[in-house]
Design a protein around this motif. Structure first.
Motif: not given
Length: 539
Positions: A66-67, A72-76, A101-102
């Motif tokens: 989940e982390v 990966k969803a955050r732009h930063s 996304g790992a």
């Protein structure tokens, strides 16, 4: 204190594992940030973006998966490398981790040296991405609305860094600069250490026979200024320092036009020089300030890419020399010289290239396969280190018991490379070398050893090596026989078509027979027994 190699965010609810990772990574110069659960890891990553995240999959409040998805969803943090740790090793768990996304995945109990290598590789990749990103941000500020140029620059950066070989990289560079700068003639000069001169290594718009003749001295005033100043410069034919550049061959290459010189540097080391001239839409020597900015940027990125390729090629060359030395050490016990290995290596490559050109095994015989075959072939007999001297050096025919022991050299070599291969976690030419060791004494009809494989059960690499090795064994003096003539060796191999040898490979060998003889003579041993005799091929 060790230099900081990067900042690692470590998240694990088990104090012992978290502390172990912190202690180990700090010893290697990493700065570490610790979190006891997923929520805390997200907060820390938001406050201060690390270079990489090492996170346990199973944690309270928020799992590692989940982390990872949230990061990966955050732009930063979308480009932040994430490595998952877990005690699970089922294939579906690996798939779930990668789908989240790992970037990589390690299993507990952790193998700390492997962890260090995986983290350092991912951090280097991120640093290269950040460098390209920063360069592009600077270019956006400088060039503003010139989106086409920016797109071309970014594409060029990616293409150069994706290039597998230096010549491929330089071809991308010269072609792209010719198009971007509207120059008909572009070249790259690099220093040739063997002759201590600067030569053109890639060019566009300059005849090849002319380009190969252009050579500047090591202490050329023009290049000395390039090295000292590190800035692009336009050289005019009337410039007193341009005598070398506009010599007889230079005049043909540059037609006495002003030439833009752009240094290719890395950490103040001059790696090469780009030359551009003969613009299609402007005065030959006219370059606007924005052109200089673009060229400076391209040279910076190209310098990094070239240095990386040079290092990779140096590492590969060192590996090849080491591999050859180890193979030579094994061969030295039965009084063969290093030229035996060179001959077999060369025969294998020519067989593979000709097989491909004749339309056979084209899916398998890609350039990478042929390159790996070249590297792997010298290791075909490394298992001989496990055979006793009284058998290996016996001048006569072996007894059945001795032959059985001799045949074990294929298994010894194969098992040795199989064990080495198991220590790696990526594809390697050792897989092909292992196949060659195991199977190069198998025969097409199944009468070979050690396993009695037949036909296409025998790997292609081993079938090619078998033909090359037998030809060299026949035409070389051995403790149990003098050298056969080339004609006699070709006849024996022809007789073995469809029994000993793959018929297709045998047919291609016969078309290359004269070339094999030429290679044999060029790489013959100094002490080769030149007498050709008729005798039984006992091995």
């Amino acid at each position: 204190m060790a230099p900081i190699n990067g900042t690692v965010l470590i998240a694990d609810d088990e104090d012992q594992i978290r502390n172990l990772c912190v202690s180990f990574l700090q010893r290697f110069g990493y700065e570490t940030i610790s979190a006891r659960n997923g929520v805390e890891a997200l907060e820390l990553a938001s406050d201060r973006v690390p270079d990489i995240v090492l996170i346990d999959v199973m944690m309270p409040r928020m799992t590692g998966l989940e982390v990872c998805r949230e990061l990966k969803a955050r732009h930063s943090t979308q480009h932040l490398p994430v490595v998952l740790m877990t005690g699970m090793d089922q294939p579906e768990d690996v798939v779930n981790g990668l789908q989240s996304g790992a970037d990589d995945y390690v299993c507990k109990p952790l193998r700390l040296p492997e962890l260090h290598l995986r983290l350092s590789n991912l951090i280097r990749r991120k640093q290269m991405f950040d460098m390209l990103h920063d360069h592009n941000e600077e270019m956006i500020e400088t060039l503003g609305s010139q989106s086409r140029t920016l797109t071309e620059l970014f594409t060029l950066s990616l293409q150069m860094n994706k290039s597998q070989h230096l010549d491929e990289l330089l071809s991308v560079l010269t072609n792209s600069l010719s198009r971007m700068m509207d120059c008909r003639r572009v070249s790259v000069l690099m220093f040739n250490r063997s002759i201590r001169r600067w030569n053109i290594v890639a060019s566009l718009g300059i005849p090849q026979d002319v380009a190969t003749q252009i050579s500047l001295s090591e202490d050329s005033p023009i290049l000395r200024d390039m090295s000292a100043g590190g800035q692009p410069a336009i050289i005019d034919p009337t410039n007193a320092m341009a005598v070398e550049l506009y010599g007889a061959n230079g005049a043909m290459a540059f037609s006495e036009l002003p030439v833009m010189l752009v240094p290719l540097s890395f950490s103040n080391e001059l790696l090469g020089v780009i030359t551009l001239t003969d613009r299609t839409w402007a005065e030959p020597g006219h370059f606007a300030p924005t052109d200089i900015t673009v060229l400076t940027y391209v040279a910076q990125v190209a310098g990094i890419a070239i240095k990386n390729r040079l290092r990779q090629e140096q590492i590969r060359e060192t590996q090849d020399v080491t591999i050859f030395a180890l193979a030579r050490l094994a061969e030295s016990r039965d009084e063969l010289t290093g030229n035996h290995l060179r001959r077999v290596q060369t025969y294998c490559r020519r067989l593979a290239e000709s097989l491909r050109l004749s339309g056979h095994h084209q899916k398998a015989l890609v350039p990478e396969f042929i390159s790996e075959l070249w590297r792997a072939a010298p290791m075909h007999d490394i298992g001989k280190v496990g055979i006793s001297d009284n058998i290996l050096l016996k001048p006569g025919r072996l007894t059945p018991e001795e032959r059985k022991e001799m045949e074990q050299h294929t298994v010894i070599g194969g098992q040795t490379l199989e064990a080495a291969e198991s220590l790696l976690h990526h594809d390697s030419f050792l897989s092909m070398a292992k196949d060659i060791c195991y199977f190069h004494h198998e025969k097409w009809d199944g009468s070979g050893y050690p396993f009695g494989y037949s036909g296409e059960e025998i790997p292609l690499s081993a079938r090619i090596t078998a033909c090359a090795d037998v030809y060299d064994a026949l035409t070389s003096a051995r403790p149990y026989k003098p050298a056969f003539s080339h004609e006699r060796a070709v006849g024996i191999i022809a007789e073995g078509r469809g029994t000993h040898f793959d018929p297709t490979i045998c047919d291609v060998f016969l078309t290359l027979a004269d070339e094999f003889n030429k290679i044999r003579l060029e790489l013959q041993d100094n002490d080769v027994n030149a007498q050709a005799v008729e005798t039984t091929f006992a091995q």
